[in-house]
Design a protein around this motif. Sequence first.
Motif, short mmCIF file in Angstrom:
data_model
loop_
_atom_site.label_atom_id
_atom_site.label_comp_id
_atom_site.label_asym_id
_atom_site.label_seq_id
_atom_site.Cartn_x
_atom_site.Cartn_y
_atom_site.Cartn_z
N ALA A 117 35.72 -29.41 100.47
CA ALA A 117 35.10 -28.40 99.60
C ALA A 117 33.71 -28.84 99.17
N ASP A 118 32.85 -27.87 98.98
CA ASP A 118 31.48 -28.12 98.51
C ASP A 118 31.24 -27.22 97.31
N SER A 119 31.56 -27.70 96.13
CA SER A 119 31.47 -26.88 94.93
C SER A 119 30.04 -26.44 94.64
N ASP A 124 26.28 -21.73 94.53
CA ASP A 124 25.07 -21.08 95.06
C ASP A 124 25.42 -19.78 95.79
N GLU A 125 26.48 -19.82 96.56
CA GLU A 125 26.88 -18.64 97.33
C GLU A 125 27.29 -17.49 96.40
#
Length: 462
Positions: A117-119, A124-125
Amino acid sequence: MSHRTFPRLRLFAIPVIAASFALSCAGPNKLAQQSEKAYGQGDLEKAYQKAARALRKDPENQRARTAMSRAAERIMEERMAEIRGLASLDTVAAAKRSLNLDSFRKELVEYRVILAADSSFDRDEATIRHGAAGIEYRRALDGLDGGYPKRAYDELLLVRVLEPGYRDVGRRIEQAYDEAPPRVALLPFANQTDLSTLSKGFADRVYTELERRTGAPEFRFTDLAPRERVYDAVPVAILERIDRREAARFGRELGVDRVIVGRFYGMRSSANSGDFTQTIFRKTVDKDEKGATRERYIEHTIDILTHDREISVGFEYQVLGVDEGVVVGAFSGTMKASAHAVFTSSPVEGDCDDYCLVPPDMKRSDPDRAKRIETDWGDRCGGWKLTELLERARREKGRSAYGSRYEDASTSGEDGRAFFPGELPSEAELAKLAFGQVWEPLLRTLRDLDRCEPPEIPALRP
């Protein structure tokens, strides 16, 4: 090519084919190895696809899953960087690109490939999508205010995809669709000819064709009123004298936005008969003087009767807005149909398959004459083969009139004529064969109107 070199070439082809087959049938481990090699060369897409193929063949192949995870991680990093960079230039374009990322994520789940995961990117998304939803929502409201509901409808659909619960997007979608004039009623055309089938019969056929086609993707805003409601509301007897204002009133009573009115007029019909004698050949098998079996073709003649009928009917239609009866689309033209019937009452003996127009020896010795005979037959009899005509004449020698059940017994010539065995169709039945010449342009008119925004429609007025 010499006899010595030919076998070598043939033998050389065998290992080439075998090698190609082996490559196409590479196993999971081989594909995983190819994926690793592509990754090392920097070809991430090829590495990903090779690993995916391996997993489709063997879902439990750990080497392939590892190769796919490594390639997918790099691809994801590149796409995230691209979306972030694009967001500073075009928020909506970046949001749409992030939607494509959803498909990639879904595919990874199907292959049981889980990336870390990239919190930071998730935040940002979400910010990008929320910002794009706001931009599209405001554009949609401007479109609704400016009379462009179809554009607004598409923009609101995108808002709902970007952020399903964004403000009152659901209600606004319904508003945009309601303002897009999608509801249409087809009134039976006024019939100013002697053909009764051109009133309700034509309307039934056109409704069937339009109902089948207006559900297609290109008719996003066209909703055809049920024919039963139209027939109940509009008596056919009044259509001869209906004007735009009255047609618009019927449209309002039906709860539609537009009505289609039209008429048939100026029917012309012509018919003539003819005959010709056709030389044919019958195959016979007998013994020659020495007792040997021989095949011969004996010349015969048959009389063929022909009947022709042509009709033409003028037609015109208009699409009216129900508010003021304004014409928003129109077309006029001539519906044409022609038929050519052929029949032979000449009896033939034996099997109909034994008869032909051109015997084999003529095809060999005089191919030009054979071609002329076949071309002349096609001009006179369309796609009917001699044996088919003889069989129908024998089977249906008592048939004296055309029936709609014979519609599938026709063939078409290059000039568009319908060729029938036996009797011609009546004027009414022939007109039915030409209905497509009316509903096809009507379909194009409705398609054009479906794509136009209300402010653009006046450009279609005649």
